[in-house]
Enzyme design. Structure first.
Site, PDB file in Angstrom:
ATOM      1  N   ARG A  53       0.834  -1.226   0.000  1.00 17.27           N
ATOM      2  CA  ARG A  53       0.000   0.000   0.000  1.00 17.27           C
ATOM      3  C   ARG A  53       0.858   1.261   0.000  1.00 17.27           C
ATOM      4  NH1 ARG A  53      -2.024  -3.744  -1.117  1.00 17.27           N
ATOM      5  NH2 ARG A  53      -3.720  -4.859  -0.106  1.00 17.27           N
ATOM      6  N   SER A  90     -10.106   0.421   3.740  1.00 21.78           N
ATOM      7  CA  SER A  90      -9.379   0.156   4.990  1.00 21.78           C
ATOM      8  C   SER A  90      -8.830   1.451   5.581  1.00 21.78           C
ATOM      9  CB  SER A  90      -8.209  -0.789   4.732  1.00 21.78           C
ATOM     10  OG  SER A  90      -8.700  -2.031   4.306  1.00 21.78           O
ATOM     11  N   GLU A 132      -3.875   3.853   6.272  1.00 22.84           N
ATOM     12  CA  GLU A 132      -3.764   3.572   4.834  1.00 22.84           C
ATOM     13  C   GLU A 132      -4.417   4.709   4.047  1.00 22.84           C
ATOM     14  OE1 GLU A 132      -4.642  -0.481   3.682  1.00 22.84           O
ATOM     15  OE2 GLU A 132      -5.606   0.204   1.833  1.00 22.84           O
TER      16      GLU A 132
HETATM   17  C1  FAD Z   1     -15.553  -0.435  -0.273  1.00 25.79           C
HETATM   18  C2  FAD Z   1     -14.087  -0.254  -0.506  1.00 25.79           C
HETATM   19  C3  FAD Z   1     -13.272  -1.367  -0.636  1.00 25.79           C
HETATM   20  C4  FAD Z   1     -11.892  -1.200  -0.844  1.00 25.79           C
HETATM   21  N1  FAD Z   1     -11.115  -2.332  -0.965  1.00 25.79           N
HETATM   22  C5  FAD Z   1      -9.790  -2.185  -1.182  1.00 25.79           C
HETATM   23  C6  FAD Z   1      -8.952  -3.344  -1.317  1.00 25.79           C
HETATM   24  O1  FAD Z   1      -9.391  -4.477  -1.276  1.00 25.79           O
HETATM   25  N2  FAD Z   1      -7.628  -3.151  -1.516  1.00 25.79           N
HETATM   26  C7  FAD Z   1      -7.081  -1.899  -1.599  1.00 25.79           C
HETATM   27  O2  FAD Z   1      -5.856  -1.776  -1.796  1.00 25.79           O
HETATM   28  N3  FAD Z   1      -7.844  -0.789  -1.464  1.00 25.79           N
HETATM   29  C8  FAD Z   1      -9.180  -0.894  -1.258  1.00 25.79           C
HETATM   30  N4  FAD Z   1      -9.953   0.225  -1.122  1.00 25.79           N
HETATM   31  C9  FAD Z   1      -9.324   1.550  -1.144  1.00 25.79           C
HETATM   32  C10 FAD Z   1      -9.266   2.225  -2.526  1.00 25.79           C
HETATM   33  O3  FAD Z   1     -10.328   1.764  -3.354  1.00 25.79           O
HETATM   34  C11 FAD Z   1      -7.925   1.967  -3.230  1.00 25.79           C
HETATM   35  O4  FAD Z   1      -6.838   2.478  -2.506  1.00 25.79           O
HETATM   36  C12 FAD Z   1      -7.921   2.594  -4.636  1.00 25.79           C
HETATM   37  O5  FAD Z   1      -6.786   2.170  -5.340  1.00 25.79           O
HETATM   38  C13 FAD Z   1      -7.928   4.132  -4.589  1.00 25.79           C
HETATM   39  O6  FAD Z   1      -8.117   4.578  -5.905  1.00 25.79           O
HETATM   40  P1  FAD Z   1      -8.780   5.962  -6.245  1.00 25.79           P
HETATM   41  O7  FAD Z   1      -8.641   6.163  -7.686  1.00 25.79           O
HETATM   42  O8  FAD Z   1     -10.164   6.041  -5.682  1.00 25.79           O
HETATM   43  O9  FAD Z   1      -7.822   6.938  -5.471  1.00 25.79           O
HETATM   44  P2  FAD Z   1      -8.218   8.135  -4.496  1.00 25.79           P
HETATM   45  O10 FAD Z   1      -8.874   7.571  -3.284  1.00 25.79           O
HETATM   46  O11 FAD Z   1      -8.937   9.184  -5.259  1.00 25.79           O
HETATM   47  O12 FAD Z   1      -6.768   8.653  -4.083  1.00 25.79           O
HETATM   48  C14 FAD Z   1      -5.910   7.831  -3.316  1.00 25.79           C
HETATM   49  C15 FAD Z   1      -4.480   8.378  -3.478  1.00 25.79           C
HETATM   50  O13 FAD Z   1      -4.075   8.221  -4.825  1.00 25.79           O
HETATM   51  C16 FAD Z   1      -3.740   9.480  -5.406  1.00 25.79           C
HETATM   52  N5  FAD Z   1      -4.148   9.442  -6.820  1.00 25.79           N
HETATM   53  C17 FAD Z   1      -5.362   9.174  -7.343  1.00 25.79           C
HETATM   54  N6  FAD Z   1      -5.301   9.195  -8.685  1.00 25.79           N
HETATM   55  C18 FAD Z   1      -4.029   9.469  -9.011  1.00 25.79           C
HETATM   56  C19 FAD Z   1      -3.316   9.638 -10.246  1.00 25.79           C
HETATM   57  N7  FAD Z   1      -3.911   9.515 -11.437  1.00 25.79           N
HETATM   58  N8  FAD Z   1      -1.998   9.930 -10.195  1.00 25.79           N
HETATM   59  C20 FAD Z   1      -1.354  10.060  -9.014  1.00 25.79           C
HETATM   60  N9  FAD Z   1      -1.951   9.925  -7.820  1.00 25.79           N
HETATM   61  C21 FAD Z   1      -3.276   9.624  -7.820  1.00 25.79           C
HETATM   62  C22 FAD Z   1      -4.508  10.511  -4.582  1.00 25.79           C
HETATM   63  O14 FAD Z   1      -3.925  11.786  -4.654  1.00 25.79           O
HETATM   64  C23 FAD Z   1      -4.391   9.879  -3.189  1.00 25.79           C
HETATM   65  O15 FAD Z   1      -3.113  10.133  -2.614  1.00 25.79           O
HETATM   66  C24 FAD Z   1     -11.332   0.089  -0.917  1.00 25.79           C
HETATM   67  C25 FAD Z   1     -12.171   1.216  -0.801  1.00 25.79           C
HETATM   68  C26 FAD Z   1     -13.524   1.054  -0.593  1.00 25.79           C
HETATM   69  C27 FAD Z   1     -14.397   2.284  -0.472  1.00 25.79           C
END
Ligand code: FAD
Length: 290
Positions: free
Chosen positions: A160, A209, A280
């Site tokens: 992560r 998480s 996280e």
């Molecule tokens: C119901 C639920 C279940 C989940 N299950 C998991 C799981 O099983 N495993 C897991 O690892 N995570 C899980 N997550 C957390 C989350 O979905 C992941 O971390 C996901 O990868 C975040 O992606 P995002 O595009 O929504 O990023 P965001 O939440 O929008 O951003 C997260 C980080 O990434 C950065 N970011 C986003 N896009 C970019 C980009 N294009 N370039 C550079 N930086 C960027 C943001 O600035 C921030 O620092 C879960 C979340 C929820 C709500």
């Protein structure tokens, strides 16, 4: 490229909290993205990218800087042989759909991760024994200084974690997948989603998480459950009664409520288990976890 002012971040995060970004843009091409990054650099503004906001807590006071959300070409997906090419803003759901359609397996683990390609790289998101580092060939990373294609090693992906700076934007990724019959992919996804629904609050407003799993026989969820925190509520935020490593927006939650729960959970885990839990969830704006 159009820059909007005072855009509410609560609408861009899955937990539904957070104030406004002073500047906001949706670049649709790499040229627009570079233009936005240079625009911010010229004004000395901090830059942050939002994917689906599924691992994000934004400050209630808002974010002083340029917040980007990738769209258009930067959220498109195509298949080239056994490689899936996705814009940084492409959702995992669309990537999985395209991979299945092309008979390419290896991305099934991401079926319950509600994020984007860029968010997956930044977080090295993972589940069921796999993560982004296992499928990522390389990512195109842009900043005001220029752009480069970086491999998983060069991105420093570990549990992560990546070494990306906040101002570095993942504009495009290439995933290496392997041929697999679509029906098998569908069946695996069905099983994984069913497992999720049985153990996690998938139908509530959360940010996934809260804490990374510590180096301990108990995962963060079991540890917080043992601390008696399931259902513990501060303001509108509640530690999920289903899984203690999730915080739900139970109605009218603020980021301050969620942060207060985070601090209380860390305090209790330390008191009862001597463990320093590391969060996280990513923080946006002038906020810190105490
Ligand atoms: C119901 C639920 C279940 C989940 N299950 C998991 C799981 O099983 N495993 C897991 O690892 N995570 C899980 N997550 C957390 C989350 O979905 C992941 O971390 C996901 O990868 C975040 O992606 P995002 O595009 O929504 O990023 P965001 O939440 O929008 O951003 C997260 C980080 O990434 C950065 N970011 C986003 N896009 C970019 C980009 N294009 N370039 C550079 N930086 C960027 C943001 O600035 C921030 O620092 C879960 C979340 C929820 C709500």
């Amino acid at each position: 490229m159009r820059v909007e002012e005072n855009v509410e971040l609560a609408r861009l995060t899955t937990i539904g909290t957070g104030g406004a970004a002073t500047a906001f843009a949706r670049p649709t091409t790499i040229a627009e993205l570079r233009e936005a990054l240079v625009w911010a650099a010229d004004r000395g503004l901090a830059v942050a990218t939002v994917g689906l906001g599924s691992n994000l807590l934004a400050a209630d006071e808002g974010v002083d800087g340029l917040v980007l959300k990738l769209a258009g070409d930067l959220a498109a997906v195509r298949v080239e042989g056994a490689t899936l090419v996705a814009g940084g803003g492409a959702t995992n759901a669309v990537c999985l759909h395209q991979a299945r359609g092309a008979g390419l397996g290896g991305f099934e683990f991401a079926c319950a991760i509600p994020g984007t390609a860029g968010g997956g790289v930044r977080m090295n998101a993972g589940a069921y024994g796999s993560d982004w580092s296992k499928i990522l060939v390389r990512a195109r990373v842009a900043s005001a200084d220029g752009e480069a294609w970086l491999t998983a090693d060069e991105l420093g992906l570990s549990y992560r974690h990546s070494e990306l700076r906040p101002d570095q934007v993942v504009a495009e990724v290439q995933y290496r997948l392997t041929p697999r019959p679509p029906e098998e992919i569908k069946e695996t996804v069905r099983e994984l989603i069913a497992q999720r629904k049985a153990t996690q609050p998938t139908n509530k407003r959360t940010f996934g998480s809260v804490f990374k799993n510590p180096d301990h026989e108990l995962g963060a969820g079991r540890m917080l459950e043992a601390c008696g925190l399931k259902g513990h509520t501060i303001g509108g935020a509640m530690i999920s009664p289903m899984h203690a490593n999730f915080i739900e927006n139970a109605g009218g939650a603020t980021t301050a409520d969620a942060l207060a729960l985070l601090a209380e959970a860390r305090r209790r885990a330390h008191e009862q288990f001597g463990v320093e839990l590391e969060h996280e969830v990513r923080l946006l704006g002038a906020i810190a976890v105490t």
